[in-house]
Design a protein around this motif. Structure first.
Motif, PDB file in Angstrom:
ATOM      1  N   UNK A   1       0.824  -1.219   0.000  1.00 45.17           N
ATOM      2  CA  UNK A   1       0.000   0.000   0.000  1.00 45.17           C
ATOM      3  C   UNK A   1       0.854   1.263   0.000  1.00 45.17           C
ATOM      4  N   UNK A   2       2.076   1.162   0.507  1.00 40.46           N
ATOM      5  CA  UNK A   2       2.994   2.313   0.461  1.00 40.46           C
ATOM      6  C   UNK A   2       3.647   2.424  -0.917  1.00 40.46           C
ATOM      7  N   UNK A   3       3.979   1.311  -1.491  1.00 41.61           N
ATOM      8  CA  UNK A   3       4.724   1.313  -2.752  1.00 41.61           C
ATOM      9  C   UNK A   3       3.820   1.600  -3.954  1.00 41.61           C
ATOM     10  N   UNK A   4       2.598   1.106  -3.953  1.00 46.97           N
ATOM     11  CA  UNK A   4       1.733   1.253  -5.131  1.00 46.97           C
ATOM     12  C   UNK A   4       1.436   2.713  -5.484  1.00 46.97           C
ATOM     13  N   UNK A   5       1.088   3.605  -4.517  1.00 49.59           N
ATOM     14  CA  UNK A   5       0.850   5.008  -4.899  1.00 49.59           C
ATOM     15  C   UNK A   5       2.073   5.645  -5.548  1.00 49.59           C
ATOM     16  N   UNK A   6       3.254   5.320  -5.061  1.00 54.04           N
ATOM     17  CA  UNK A   6       4.471   5.863  -5.671  1.00 54.04           C
ATOM     18  C   UNK A   6       4.638   5.369  -7.105  1.00 54.04           C
ATOM     19  N   UNK A   7       4.308   4.110  -7.322  1.00 58.79           N
ATOM     20  CA  UNK A   7       4.430   3.563  -8.673  1.00 58.79           C
ATOM     21  C   UNK A   7       3.412   4.200  -9.612  1.00 58.79           C
ATOM     22  N   UNK A   8       2.181   4.439  -9.113  1.00 56.36           N
ATOM     23  CA  UNK A   8       1.163   5.070  -9.952  1.00 56.36           C
ATOM     24  C   UNK A   8       1.564   6.492 -10.312  1.00 56.36           C
ATOM     25  N   UNK A   9       2.105   7.241  -9.361  1.00 53.59           N
ATOM     26  CA  UNK A   9       2.537   8.608  -9.621  1.00 53.59           C
ATOM     27  C   UNK A   9       3.691   8.641 -10.623  1.00 53.59           C
ATOM     28  N   UNK A  10       4.579   7.652 -10.531  1.00 53.17           N
ATOM     29  CA  UNK A  10       5.703   7.590 -11.471  1.00 53.17           C
ATOM     30  C   UNK A  10       5.199   7.387 -12.909  1.00 53.17           C
TER      31      UNK A  10
END
Length: 359
Positions: A197-206
């Motif tokens: 849940x921490x990593x997925x938002x960062x990946x979506x923003x990237x």
């Protein structure tokens, strides 16, 4: 009776010869007129041998061969004598039992063994599928001709487990394993989801920034994320080991195999594999679970291993069965259709066999 005394006289029918006159008729074979004849009458001629016929009424061959030997056949027929009633004809391999009566070819049929012809072969006729006039071009004694069906292989008198039975048994085992793995990995799964849940938002923003033409820094997962992933793979492999190896070692059957009536046995002795062989059998494909996260290499290896029996036409064994020297066989069933154990024979390579593969 004639007044002419018995003796040697010129033959009136052929004055160049002389024959013995016995007072009533000519006897013996004629002699040249200038040859001194023997004293007294000629010796009696041997009686002509009556024409022999075989048991079926057919006369012998004109070339003096045994009864039934074709008159137009060239070469010397097989010899018959009391010590060895049938000897090998020309072209028959040395050390091979002589041909059966009536075999029309110069070489034995494939699979010819001491004690009798191939199953279903009738005297005087080639085995099923054997071309008239002899073996096909390139055929070597001791090998079946092209297209000749191979003899089935039954390891220790038991047929091979079918591909369908092995596939269904594996599905049953995988279903039960999935439940056990989820239970064993429950705590790791909760922690893994939190990290995700921490990593997925960062990946979506990237991804969104890249689509806008920006050049953002690629997000990286935390070390804890990687550790949790590795821990779940280790637990999965351990659960699989604990589920399969003891069962195969002790009985040769997992739950799936037991329900499908199939069993893993040693190829050489037909016994249950024991811990050593069960571990080697599982190790070849079970440890590949640790490499699932390496671009799916471990999963690809397990898939190829599972399909490998399809490429082994003789024994139908998977790679892990070859490493452990095991084979999967179909157990006999009782009248109710329930699999029952059977004591295997002592011959693992019996040619009345359909050898077991793995699923």
């Amino acid at each position: 009776m004639s007044d002419i005394a018995p003796g040697w006289y010129k033959d009136p029918a052929d004055p160049a010869t002389q024959r013995w006159w016995d007072g009533e008729g000519w006897l013996g074979a004629p002699l040249p007129a200038d040859v001194t004849p023997p004293d007294g009458p000629p010796p009696p001629e041997p009686a002509a041998a009556p024409a022999a016929t075989g048991v079926d009424g057919t006369p012998p061959a004109r070339d003096g061969g045994p009864q039934g030997w074709p008159a137009d056949r060239t070469g010397t027929p097989p010899q018959h004598h009391a010590g060895h009633p049938r000897t090998a004809p020309p072209g028959w391999p040395q050390g091979t039992p002589p041909p059966p009566p009536g075999w029309p070819h110069g070489a034995p049929p494939p699979g010819w063994q001491p004690g009798g012809p191939p199953p279903g072969w009738q005297p005087g006729a080639p085995p099923p599928g054997w071309p008239q006039g002899g073996p096909p071009p390139g055929w070597q004694p001791g090998y079946p001709p092209p297209g000749w069906p191979p003899a089935p292989v039954l390891p220790h008198g038991m047929p091979l487990a079918g591909y369908g039975a092995r596939f269904v048994a594996r599905l049953i085992d995988l279903g039960l394993l999935t439940v056990l793995v989820l239970i064993a990995n429950s705590w790791f799964l909760v922690q893994f989801v939190q990290e995700l849940q921490v990593y997925l938002p960062q990946a979506v923003e990237y991804v969104a920034a890249t689509e806008r033409g920006e050049n953002p820094a690629m997000p990286t997962a935390s070390d804890r994320f990687s550790y949790l992933q590795l821990a779940m793979l280790v637990v999965t492999a351990m659960v699989w080991f604990a589920y399969e190896v003891p069962q195969i070692a002790n009985t040769g059957q997992t739950l799936g195999k037991r329900l499908m009536g199939i069993k893993t046995i040693g190829l050489q002795d037909g016994a249950t594999p024991g811990f050593g062989r069960a571990f080697r059998r599982w190790n070849l494909y079970g440890t590949a679970t640790l490499f699932w996260s390496c671009c799916g290499i471990g999963l690809l290896w397990q898939l190829l291993d599972g399909l490998s029996p399809l490429f082994d036409r003789h024994t139908q064994r998977a790679w892990h069965d070859r490493v452990a020297q095991t084979v999967v066989v179909q157990l006999p069933r009782n009248v109710t259709g329930t699999p029952v154990p059977a004591r295997p024979s002592a011959d693992p390579e019996s040619r009345t066999d359909t050898t077991g593969g793995d699923r």
